[in-house]
Design a protein around this motif. Structure first.
Motif, PDB file in Angstrom:
ATOM      1  N   ASP A   1       2.497   1.531  -3.504  1.00 15.59           N
ATOM      2  CA  ASP A   1       1.532   1.966  -4.517  1.00 15.59           C
ATOM      3  C   ASP A   1       1.239   3.457  -4.381  1.00 15.59           C
ATOM      4  O   ASP A   1       1.185   4.186  -5.386  1.00 15.59           O
ATOM      5  CB  ASP A   1       0.243   1.151  -4.379  1.00 15.59           C
ATOM      6  CG  ASP A   1      -0.823   1.578  -5.371  1.00 15.59           C
ATOM      7  OD1 ASP A   1      -0.612   1.419  -6.582  1.00 15.59           O
ATOM      8  OD2 ASP A   1      -1.867   2.101  -4.919  1.00 15.59           O
ATOM      9  N   ALA A   2       1.060   3.922  -3.143  1.00 15.52           N
ATOM     10  CA  ALA A   2       0.756   5.338  -2.916  1.00 15.52           C
ATOM     11  C   ALA A   2       1.898   6.226  -3.401  1.00 15.52           C
ATOM     12  O   ALA A   2       1.675   7.240  -4.076  1.00 15.52           O
ATOM     13  CB  ALA A   2       0.480   5.575  -1.431  1.00 15.52           C
TER      14      ALA A   2
ATOM     15  N   ARG B   1       2.379   6.515  -7.194  1.00 18.64           N
ATOM     16  CA  ARG B   1       1.308   7.220  -7.904  1.00 18.64           C
ATOM     17  C   ARG B   1       1.230   8.690  -7.499  1.00 18.64           C
ATOM     18  O   ARG B   1       0.200   9.328  -7.661  1.00 18.64           O
ATOM     19  CB  ARG B   1      -0.014   6.512  -7.664  1.00 18.64           C
ATOM     20  CG  ARG B   1       0.013   5.048  -8.158  1.00 18.64           C
ATOM     21  CD  ARG B   1      -1.316   4.378  -8.007  1.00 18.64           C
ATOM     22  NE  ARG B   1      -2.338   5.085  -8.768  1.00 18.64           N
ATOM     23  CZ  ARG B   1      -3.642   4.840  -8.666  1.00 18.64           C
ATOM     24  NH1 ARG B   1      -4.066   3.913  -7.823  1.00 18.64           N
ATOM     25  NH2 ARG B   1      -4.515   5.508  -9.388  1.00 18.64           N
TER      26      ARG B   1
ATOM     27  N   HIS C   1       0.825  -1.203   0.000  1.00 15.56           N
ATOM     28  CA  HIS C   1       0.000   0.000   0.000  1.00 15.56           C
ATOM     29  C   HIS C   1       0.866   1.263   0.000  1.00 15.56           C
ATOM     30  O   HIS C   1       0.563   2.234  -0.711  1.00 15.56           O
ATOM     31  CB  HIS C   1      -0.934   0.001   1.204  1.00 15.56           C
ATOM     32  CG  HIS C   1      -2.086  -0.942   1.070  1.00 15.56           C
ATOM     33  ND1 HIS C   1      -3.178  -0.910   1.906  1.00 15.56           N
ATOM     34  CD2 HIS C   1      -2.322  -1.942   0.192  1.00 15.56           C
ATOM     35  CE1 HIS C   1      -4.032  -1.852   1.547  1.00 15.56           C
ATOM     36  NE2 HIS C   1      -3.526  -2.494   0.519  1.00 15.56           N
TER      37      HIS C   1
ATOM     38  N   SER D   1      -6.211   4.652  -5.035  1.00 15.40           N
ATOM     39  CA  SER D   1      -5.052   3.828  -4.685  1.00 15.40           C
ATOM     40  C   SER D   1      -5.429   2.856  -3.571  1.00 15.40           C
ATOM     41  O   SER D   1      -6.385   3.063  -2.822  1.00 15.40           O
ATOM     42  CB  SER D   1      -3.884   4.709  -4.237  1.00 15.40           C
ATOM     43  OG  SER D   1      -4.182   5.312  -2.985  1.00 15.40           O
TER      44      SER D   1
END
Length: 489
Positions: free
Chosen positions: A313-314, A317, A310, A346
């Motif tokens: 990914d954050a 992006r 997580h 996200s």
């Protein structure tokens, strides 16, 4: 130094053991029910006393298995004792037989309703709060008159065993409440064992599997599943208090809380001040696995990987780490992470992270905060901070529970129900609703005198039908006409 989790206690129970436990609970169920509310209350009070006496030892076991600091483990036990006391004291008042009103056509009857125990209740508990959470089902099911077969998480089996051993010690009853240990196969066997209801707390994904297994026998189920709870802060909030709530809500228990604050939506007018308070408080925290800090290790290795994914990914992006980041992860010890500018689609915003992280997003107004909060597929808990508009904001957001100007206090009040909607599950623990969750309503009528108008008889002829028609028009038609007149006025 990299921290790793000790190997869980070996699992000895099998599906065959489940069958034996349920059979024993079935035999004992009638006796427990026939004891009545008052005698059961005495035994449950004795259990509470034994739990209190042995709280320190149970807390040590909990800390060893799960990783939370001893003080947090003790607080969890204290909360469980509060709810156990309430359930034992109030079961008869909530569930006992009571008279209810009849209608014009049924005035010759005495009507009563009571709530009777299902029989045998299976409880499948979580590892993140292995005392407080399952006790919301175990204690309330027992107070309602059911026998219980309890399966704690495979990560905290000794804590579950300690709870039931305390019941045996205090009451001398060994079949009324039993503990079975094991993994998913044992949980599935419990769902299919013929128990009369299942109480489950855990992830939404596991909850769906539990529900599928229960559906095979139409076994009713209570599911308290995942969350992606938000904290909403308006411009008029006590900003320092809101930040304190956010940090505790996101970081306590290493973020491993279904009601954790994982998303923050804050009015742009106070966003900078709020963020400064959050960072100051979060920087003062440290996670460790030696019991010396306010945050312990994360319990499950695979959950650490979810946290890592997580965060990754954050950041990939366009999100920014105001505190911590991927470097915050050291084995199963994760230091606090505060993220901002994270896209709303996200994983860090849409999926349950279950780690010591939070995302902060400034919003133009509370309309935007409400819209973003409601966009989640989860709807378990909610925190709203506002001096003037807290209730109005909360009323626009879907959630099973809400605390205004205070984090998660709804879970601390024994009289209040706890549970979710949407993907967060259904059914309630705690309070009167929690007692009724483990009992079914039975309606009863007693004929006091023969009915002047025989409704349920072939003796009812055309004249009676005509009379009924006139009564219906007089009673119900007049009410409608009065409402129309009031509406025009």
């Amino acid at each position: 130094m990299t921290t790793t989790l000790p190997t869980p206690t070996p699992i000895f129970d099998t599906p065959a053991d489940v069958e034996r436990a349920v059979a024993g609970a079935r035999k004992a169920s009638a006796r427990w029910q026939q004891m009545g509310f008052e005698k059961r209350r005495g035994l449950l009070d004795a259990w509470r006393a034994d739990l209190a006496k042995n709280a320190d030892r149970i807390a040590e076991t909990l800390s060893e298995e799960m990783g939370k600091p001893h003080s947090d483990a003790m607080f969890e036990i204290v909360m469980a004792l509060e709810h156990l006391a309430w359930a034992a004291k109030n079961a008869e008042k909530v569930l006992g037989r009571r008279r209810v009103a009849t209608s014009a056509l049924t005035s010759n009857l005495r009507a009563t309703v009571e709530y009777l125990p299902y029989g045998v209740v299976g409880v499948i508990g979580p590892w993140n709060y292995p005392v407080f959470t399952p006790m919301g089902s175990v204690a309330f099911a027992l107070a309602a008159g059911n026998s219980v077969v309890f399966k704690p998480s495979e990560w905290t089996p000794r804590t579950g065993q300690a709870l039931i051993a305390s019941f045996h010690r205090a009451t001398g009853e060994f079949d009324i409440a039993q503990c079975i240990t094991g993994g998913g196969d044992v949980g599935a066997a419990l769902c299919r064992s013929g128990v009369d209801k299942i109480g489950f707390t855990g992830s939404t994904a596991t909850g769906k599997r539990i529900l599928a297994a229960c559906a095979e026998n139409l076994t009713p189920a209570l599911l308290e599943c995942g969350g992606k709870d938000a904290l909403v802060v308006d411009a008029d909030a006590d900003v320092a208090a809101a930040a304190d709530a956010a940090v505790w809500g996101a970081m306590s228990n290493a973020g491993q809380t279904c009601l954790a604050v994982e998303r923050v939506y804050i009015h742009e007018a106070v966003a900078e001040e709020f963020t400064e308070h959050v960072l100051e408080a979060a920087r003062a925290l440290r996670a460790a696995d030696d019991g010396s800090t306010q945050i312990g290790r994360m319990t499950m290795p695979r959950q650490v990987e979810i946290v890592r994914s997580h965060i990754s990914d954050a950041l990939s992006r366009g999100g920014q780490a105001l505190l911590g980041g991927l470097g915050s992860i050291d084995g199963q010890v994760v230091q606090p992470v505060v993220l901002t500018d994270v896209p709303e689609d996200s994983a860090a915003v849409t999926e349950e992270t279950f780690g010591p992280t939070m995302t902060i997003r400034a919003v133009a107004d509370m309309d935007e905060a409400v819209r973003l909060t409601n966009a989640s597929e989860y709807a378990l808990g909610l925190t709203v901070c506002s001096k003037r508009n807290g209730r109005a904001i909360a009323d626009r957001i879907t959630s099973g529970n809400v605390s205004i100007n205070g984090y998660v206090m709804h879970a601390a009040v024994p009289t209040l129900p706890l549970g979710g909607v949407k993907q967060s599950g259904f059914g309630r623990v705690h309070g009167a609703d929690g007692l009724r969750e483990f009992a079914y309503a039975r309606a009863c009528t007693e004929t006091l005198v023969n009915a002047p108008i025989p409704l349920t008889s072939f003796k009812r002829g055309p004249k009676v039908d005509e009379l009924i028609g006139r009564v219906v028009k007089e009673v119900h038609g007049r009410a409608g006409a009065i409402r129309q007149l009031l509406g025009k006025a």
